[in-house]
Design a protein around this motif. Structure first.
Motif, PDB file in Angstrom:
ATOM      1  N   ALA A 162     -18.856 -27.172  74.878  1.00 21.25           N
ATOM      2  CA  ALA A 162     -18.542 -25.959  73.925  1.00 21.25           C
ATOM      3  C   ALA A 162     -19.405 -25.586  72.966  1.00 21.25           C
ATOM      4  CB  ALA A 162     -17.107 -25.913  73.509  1.00 21.25           C
ATOM      5  N   VAL A 163     -19.642 -24.223  72.447  1.00 18.49           N
ATOM      6  CA  VAL A 163     -20.714 -23.834  71.586  1.00 18.49           C
ATOM      7  C   VAL A 163     -19.360 -23.045  70.604  1.00 18.49           C
ATOM      8  CG1 VAL A 163     -22.636 -22.540  70.421  1.00 18.49           C
ATOM      9  CG2 VAL A 163     -22.835 -24.170  72.550  1.00 18.49           C
ATOM     10  N   HIS A 164     -19.501 -23.203  69.178  1.00 20.78           N
ATOM     11  CA  HIS A 164     -18.463 -22.605  68.294  1.00 20.78           C
ATOM     12  C   HIS A 164     -19.204 -22.297  67.052  1.00 20.78           C
ATOM     13  CE1 HIS A 164     -14.615 -21.537  66.779  1.00 20.78           C
ATOM     14  NE2 HIS A 164     -15.030 -22.264  65.632  1.00 20.78           N
ATOM     15  N   LEU A 165     -19.421 -21.008  66.867  1.00 19.91           N
ATOM     16  CA  LEU A 165     -20.179 -20.598  65.582  1.00 19.91           C
ATOM     17  C   LEU A 165     -19.060 -19.612  64.966  1.00 19.91           C
ATOM     18  CD1 LEU A 165     -23.678 -19.169  66.602  1.00 19.91           C
ATOM     19  CD2 LEU A 165     -22.706 -21.430  65.826  1.00 19.91           C
ATOM     20  N   SER A 166     -18.447 -19.991  63.673  1.00 23.13           N
ATOM     21  CA  SER A 166     -17.588 -19.494  62.967  1.00 23.13           C
ATOM     22  C   SER A 166     -17.913 -19.389  61.573  1.00 23.13           C
ATOM     23  CB  SER A 166     -16.166 -20.128  63.283  1.00 23.13           C
ATOM     24  OG  SER A 166     -15.025 -19.536  62.655  1.00 23.13           O
ATOM     25  N   ARG A 180     -20.101 -25.142  64.302  1.00 22.65           N
ATOM     26  CA  ARG A 180     -20.622 -24.763  63.082  1.00 22.65           C
ATOM     27  C   ARG A 180     -19.637 -23.649  62.529  1.00 22.65           C
ATOM     28  NH1 ARG A 180     -26.364 -21.963  60.707  1.00 22.65           N
ATOM     29  NH2 ARG A 180     -25.317 -20.137  60.297  1.00 22.65           N
ATOM     30  N   VAL A 181     -18.985 -24.231  61.521  1.00 24.36           N
ATOM     31  CA  VAL A 181     -17.701 -23.499  60.887  1.00 24.36           C
ATOM     32  C   VAL A 181     -18.176 -23.177  59.182  1.00 24.36           C
ATOM     33  CG1 VAL A 181     -15.484 -23.418  60.083  1.00 24.36           C
ATOM     34  CG2 VAL A 181     -16.075 -24.381  62.120  1.00 24.36           C
ATOM     35  N   ASN A 182     -18.488 -22.095  59.096  1.00 24.03           N
ATOM     36  CA  ASN A 182     -19.035 -21.791  57.617  1.00 24.03           C
ATOM     37  C   ASN A 182     -18.004 -21.053  56.643  1.00 24.03           C
ATOM     38  OD1 ASN A 182     -21.278 -23.004  58.335  1.00 24.03           O
ATOM     39  ND2 ASN A 182     -22.388 -21.035  58.497  1.00 24.03           N
ATOM     40  N   PRO A 183     -17.091 -21.594  55.887  1.00 30.07           N
ATOM     41  CA  PRO A 183     -16.191 -21.066  54.901  1.00 30.07           C
ATOM     42  C   PRO A 183     -17.076 -20.537  53.654  1.00 30.07           C
ATOM     43  CG  PRO A 183     -16.084 -23.430  54.884  1.00 30.07           C
ATOM     44  CD  PRO A 183     -17.215 -23.347  55.583  1.00 30.07           C
ATOM     45  N   SER A 184     -16.660 -19.201  53.531  1.00 31.36           N
ATOM     46  CA  SER A 184     -16.994 -18.689  52.078  1.00 31.36           C
ATOM     47  C   SER A 184     -15.884 -18.207  51.321  1.00 31.36           C
ATOM     48  CB  SER A 184     -17.893 -17.707  52.365  1.00 31.36           C
ATOM     49  OG  SER A 184     -18.261 -17.004  51.193  1.00 31.36           O
ATOM     50  N   VAL A 185     -15.572 -18.632  50.084  1.00 32.26           N
ATOM     51  CA  VAL A 185     -14.387 -18.509  49.513  1.00 32.26           C
ATOM     52  C   VAL A 185     -14.691 -17.890  48.023  1.00 32.26           C
ATOM     53  CG1 VAL A 185     -12.262 -19.301  48.477  1.00 32.26           C
ATOM     54  CG2 VAL A 185     -13.100 -20.151  50.638  1.00 32.26           C
ATOM     55  N   GLU A 186     -14.030 -16.711  47.796  1.00 34.84           N
ATOM     56  CA  GLU A 186     -14.264 -16.091  46.286  1.00 34.84           C
ATOM     57  C   GLU A 186     -12.976 -16.210  45.620  1.00 34.84           C
ATOM     58  OE1 GLU A 186     -14.064 -11.513  45.161  1.00 34.84           O
ATOM     59  OE2 GLU A 186     -16.082 -11.986  45.665  1.00 34.84           O
ATOM     60  N   LEU A 187     -12.837 -16.816  44.671  1.00 28.24           N
ATOM     61  CA  LEU A 187     -11.788 -17.010  43.452  1.00 28.24           C
ATOM     62  C   LEU A 187     -11.928 -15.880  42.748  1.00 28.24           C
ATOM     63  CD1 LEU A 187     -11.776 -20.776  42.953  1.00 28.24           C
ATOM     64  CD2 LEU A 187     -10.669 -19.758  44.678  1.00 28.24           C
ATOM     65  N   GLN A 238     -23.742 -34.732  69.645  1.00 28.67           N
ATOM     66  CA  GLN A 238     -22.938 -33.740  69.111  1.00 28.67           C
ATOM     67  C   GLN A 238     -23.660 -33.201  67.742  1.00 28.67           C
ATOM     68  OE1 GLN A 238     -18.944 -35.195  68.793  1.00 28.67           O
ATOM     69  NE2 GLN A 238     -18.181 -33.350  69.442  1.00 28.67           N
ATOM     70  N   HIS A 239     -23.465 -31.757  67.588  1.00 27.28           N
ATOM     71  CA  HIS A 239     -23.803 -31.215  66.228  1.00 27.28           C
ATOM     72  C   HIS A 239     -22.875 -30.628  65.760  1.00 27.28           C
ATOM     73  CE1 HIS A 239     -27.076 -29.242  63.505  1.00 27.28           C
ATOM     74  NE2 HIS A 239     -25.949 -28.499  63.407  1.00 27.28           N
ATOM     75  N   LEU A 240     -22.211 -30.955  64.511  1.00 24.81           N
ATOM     76  CA  LEU A 240     -21.221 -30.543  63.750  1.00 24.81           C
ATOM     77  C   LEU A 240     -21.754 -30.414  62.254  1.00 24.81           C
ATOM     78  CD1 LEU A 240     -18.555 -33.008  64.682  1.00 24.81           C
ATOM     79  CD2 LEU A 240     -19.114 -31.047  65.931  1.00 24.81           C
ATOM     80  N   GLU A 241     -21.362 -28.856  61.857  1.00 24.91           N
ATOM     81  CA  GLU A 241     -22.061 -28.191  60.800  1.00 24.91           C
ATOM     82  C   GLU A 241     -21.164 -27.415  59.953  1.00 24.91           C
ATOM     83  OE1 GLU A 241     -25.752 -25.290  59.648  1.00 24.91           O
ATOM     84  OE2 GLU A 241     -25.634 -26.292  61.660  1.00 24.91           O
ATOM     85  N   SER A 242     -21.201 -27.526  58.578  1.00 14.38           N
ATOM     86  CA  SER A 242     -20.380 -26.673  57.814  1.00 14.38           C
ATOM     87  C   SER A 242     -21.118 -26.276  56.606  1.00 14.38           C
ATOM     88  CB  SER A 242     -18.962 -27.202  57.170  1.00 14.38           C
ATOM     89  OG  SER A 242     -18.080 -27.286  58.183  1.00 14.38           O
ATOM     90  N   GLN A 243     -21.333 -24.904  56.425  1.00 18.24           N
ATOM     91  CA  GLN A 243     -22.245 -24.420  55.329  1.00 18.24           C
ATOM     92  C   GLN A 243     -21.307 -23.813  54.050  1.00 18.24           C
ATOM     93  OE1 GLN A 243     -25.739 -22.146  55.767  1.00 18.24           O
ATOM     94  NE2 GLN A 243     -26.055 -23.149  57.698  1.00 18.24           N
ATOM     95  N   VAL A 244     -20.701 -24.422  53.154  1.00 18.63           N
ATOM     96  CA  VAL A 244     -19.624 -23.952  52.336  1.00 18.63           C
ATOM     97  C   VAL A 244     -20.046 -23.091  51.263  1.00 18.63           C
ATOM     98  CG1 VAL A 244     -17.729 -25.057  50.993  1.00 18.63           C
ATOM     99  CG2 VAL A 244     -18.324 -26.076  53.075  1.00 18.63           C
ATOM    100  N   TYR A 245     -19.423 -22.202  50.918  1.00 20.59           N
ATOM    101  CA  TYR A 245     -19.821 -21.464  49.731  1.00 20.59           C
ATOM    102  C   TYR A 245     -18.552 -20.997  48.890  1.00 20.59           C
ATOM    103  CZ  TYR A 245     -21.423 -17.369  46.868  1.00 20.59           C
ATOM    104  OH  TYR A 245     -21.724 -16.671  45.646  1.00 20.59           O
ATOM    105  N   LEU A 246     -18.363 -21.660  47.527  1.00 21.66           N
ATOM    106  CA  LEU A 246     -17.324 -21.527  46.791  1.00 21.66           C
ATOM    107  C   LEU A 246     -17.794 -20.576  45.446  1.00 21.66           C
ATOM    108  CD1 LEU A 246     -14.263 -21.838  46.129  1.00 21.66           C
ATOM    109  CD2 LEU A 246     -14.993 -23.768  44.881  1.00 21.66           C
TER     110      LEU A 246
END
Length: 399
Positions: A198-202, A227-234, A253-261
């Motif tokens: 499976a391939v999952h870009l979220s 690849r799950v990239n969460p971006s959160v604006e406080l 396997q390639h597991l990735e997260s680019q996080v933006y707070l």
């Protein structure tokens, strides 16, 4: 395509490069995460080549089907929703509130998912409601390409948990739009236990309003590329964001997260902690953490960390923390990153006390990852992930 601070830049192919902007006719690389341009139109994005700042750590060659702007069959992903009676559900067309209130596509796959999702499912926790049980959205892939845009809204002073579970086989581009209104407390858990192909870009994008809190947890175990990239604006005064992640990457396997707070409002609090384990040839994890404390975010307290445990030769973890502060009036801010091999001293300590080597290894890895598992706060999920980690370790020992 647009950005909050500058005009977009055209690439040689005539599309906009999200890694650059135009200044006096010259292409200048974007230096801060907050300046990344966005567009709802897939035509504004060129197909990624792997040289772009937001794609350079991702195996582009395995994602081609998700960069094609074509309608997908409706039955690729089977969806079942289990929710308490108080939860409201609806379908939202583009432009129908609250769809698009927060979400802004920042890459081609995300823009295609926005366009191809004609009716985005809405899960809403009404104002003042406190859920006794979580909302569980189970997505089961049946093979093929799929696009999705999901809206989760916690109205004022509500409390609840939403779990997204991904299983089966598919190639999915997914957007998750999260809105946490004043005084609400929301937990969103996204679980990736896909089949090996499976391939999952979220892309998850959230806004947290005044005195509200969001706990966002990414748990990735299965899939070829996830690849799950969460971006959160406080955004609101006194808002809180807790972003946690767990991954276990096996061979290939390639597991990735680019996080933006983004700390935007005053007196906001952020806590980011991602942990990963890797074993097997070409096992790969990527974590990029960006924290921006804006000029009005006085009284901010923020910390981000990523820690990785490499269990075998041939595995690789990339970890890149970034911190940008635009005000001097803060309580505290920091970031940390650590990647290391299995600690032989810990192993020796346990073996010296009569514990067999295999059991000692299991104990060390479980102790490392359970810090994130225990943050789930849902006993059934905690048990499931503890068992899954043990199964991963057992499979690695037998390999």
């Amino acid at each position: 395509m647009t950005t909050a601070t500058s005009a977009p830049a055209a690439s040689a192919e005539g599309h906009i490069d999200p890694a650059a902007t135009l200044t006096d006719g010259a292409v200048v690389p974007i230096q801060t995460r907050s300046e990344r341009p966005w567009s709802f139109d897939p035509a504004d994005f060129g197909t990624p080549t792997g040289r772009e700042v937001n794609w350079k750590h991702t195996p582009i060659s395995r994602l081609g089907a998700l960069f094609v702007d074509e309608a997908a069959p409706a039955d690729v992903i089977g969806v079942t929703v289990s929710a308490p009676a108080a939860v409201e559900q609806a379908r939202l067309a583009p432009g129908e509130a609250p769809r698009g209130e927060v979400f802004r596509p920042e890459d081609l796959a995300s823009a295609i998912a926005w366009t191809q999702e004609a009716e985005a499912p809405l899960v809403r926790i009404p104002a003042g409601v406190e859920l006794d049980e979580p909302v569980i959205i189970r997505l089961t892939g049946n093979g093929g390409v799929a696009h999705a845009h999901v809206v989760i809204e916690a109205q004022a002073h509500s409390r609840g948990t939403v779990i997204l579970r991904h299983e089966g086989s598919a190639q999915q581009a997914q957007n998750v739009e999260i809105i946490v209104r004043d005084g609400a407390a929301l937990t969103v858990v996204t679980v990736q236990r896909w089949d090996n192909d499976a391939v999952h870009l979220s892309a998850h994008q959230a806004r947290v309003d005044r005195d509200a809190s969001l706990t966002h947890i990414v748990a990735s175990l299965g899939g070829s590329v996830v690849r799950v990239n969460p971006s959160v604006e406080l955004a609101g005064s006194g808002s809180q964001g807790r972003l946690y992640g767990l991954s276990f990457s096996d061979a290939g396997q390639h597991l990735e997260s680019q996080v933006y707070l983004h700390h935007k409002g005053p007196h906001t609090t952020g806590d980011v902690l991602y942990k990963g384990a890797l074993q097997g040839e070409n096992a790969r994890s990527v974590w990029i953490g960006d924290v921006l404390i804006g000029p009005d975010a006085v009284g901010t307290d923020s910390y981000e960390a990523n820690r990785n445990l490499v269990l075998t030769d041939g595995a690789r973890a990339d970890s890149i923390p970034n911190l940008e502060i635009e005000t001097g009036d803060i309580v505290g801010a920091g970031h940390a990153s650590a990647t290391g091999r299995f600690d032989d001293e810990q192993l020796f300590y346990l073996q010296a006390r009569g514990i067999a080597e295999d059991e000692a290894r299991r104990m060390v890895v479980l102790g490392f990852l359970l810090e994130i598992v225990q943050k789930l706060g849902i006993p059934a999920l905690e048990e499931e992930f503890t068992a899954a980690i043990e199964a991963e370790l057992a499979a690695g020992a037998d390999a």
